[in-house]
Motif scaffolding. Sequence first.
Motif, mmCIF file in Angstrom:
data_model
loop_
_atom_site.group_PDB
_atom_site.id
_atom_site.type_symbol
_atom_site.label_atom_id
_atom_site.label_comp_id
_atom_site.label_asym_id
_atom_site.label_seq_id
_atom_site.Cartn_x
_atom_site.Cartn_y
_atom_site.Cartn_z
ATOM 1 N N LEU A 138 0.832 -1.209 0.000
ATOM 2 C CA LEU A 138 0.000 0.000 0.000
ATOM 3 C C LEU A 138 0.863 1.252 0.000
ATOM 4 O O LEU A 138 0.599 2.203 -0.745
ATOM 5 N N ASP A 146 -4.435 -4.998 -0.284
ATOM 6 C CA ASP A 146 -3.917 -3.707 0.147
ATOM 7 C C ASP A 146 -5.047 -2.723 0.449
ATOM 8 O O ASP A 146 -4.863 -1.791 1.245
ATOM 9 N N LEU A 191 -5.530 -0.579 3.889
ATOM 10 C CA LEU A 191 -5.902 0.828 3.988
ATOM 11 C C LEU A 191 -7.078 1.013 4.948
ATOM 12 O O LEU A 191 -7.092 1.955 5.758
#
Length: 294
Positions: free
Chosen positions: A56, A244, A248
Amino acid sequence: MTSRTVMRLMVLFYIILFFGYLFGPLIMMGVTAFNATSFPQVTPWEGFTTQWFVQLLNDDQMMDGLINSLWIGFGVVCLSVPIGLAAALMMTQIYERVRPYYYMVVVSPVLTPGVILGISTLVFWDRMGTAVNAEYESLFYNGMWLTIVGQSTFISAYCMLVFLARLARFDKTQEEAALDLGATHVQVFWKIMVPFLRPAIFSAAVLAFLTSFENYNTTVFTIQAESTLTTVLAGKVRMGTQPDLSALAVIIICVTLTGALIHEFLKQKERLAQVRQEKAAKAADRELADTMGL
């Protein structure tokens, strides 16, 4: 088993079902952020990993969108909070008969779909730029500026509602007394009104930033060639979810919970300080009364 016991069990069941409905997806998403599988899933569990957080941070498109969202949120706060404050103060100054019509006008952007606000903002500034023969690199066609203006058209109305709720408890005799003592309107605003509205200003700023940060309907039309975190996420979801994105979500949840805990801790600290101050004042009054023999 009595009917009262059955009622308690049913209430407990619905409470568990309610909180499971609220937090179940968040818990599952949190688990998928640490699963080594290449697709976000809870089972099968292929091992604990933090690679999705690293992936990320290495996603330039995601990071650029995040930075743009932060800048846009800051700009919306700087524009929406003063406009909302001015609208709320105007509401308290105009004639009572006019207030319903004024309220209808200033709140109407909240009731307008975000798609309409985004398109109208884009068309309006394009016509303005055409009228002054502005270049495409100018402010009239800047996606960041258009997004800030477009979001502020309705976020400022939210800020106004926050200020109106605070002003409903304002004692106007303080303002009148200050004016009678020779203070100017500017001095009254900065010395009396702003300290009283400080909690509302903070609340309106937080509300404006969070509303701007998660907005999509208006942003997707006004951002043009740029991108924000929401538009990047929407594009990635169309291509299929990835772990990813779960990473987040975990970061956003942790930041939100941390901010809420810090706010609650500071609030409790202020409350305890106020209680101690009140106790100290009562003790001083009692000591003074004892000294005077009352």
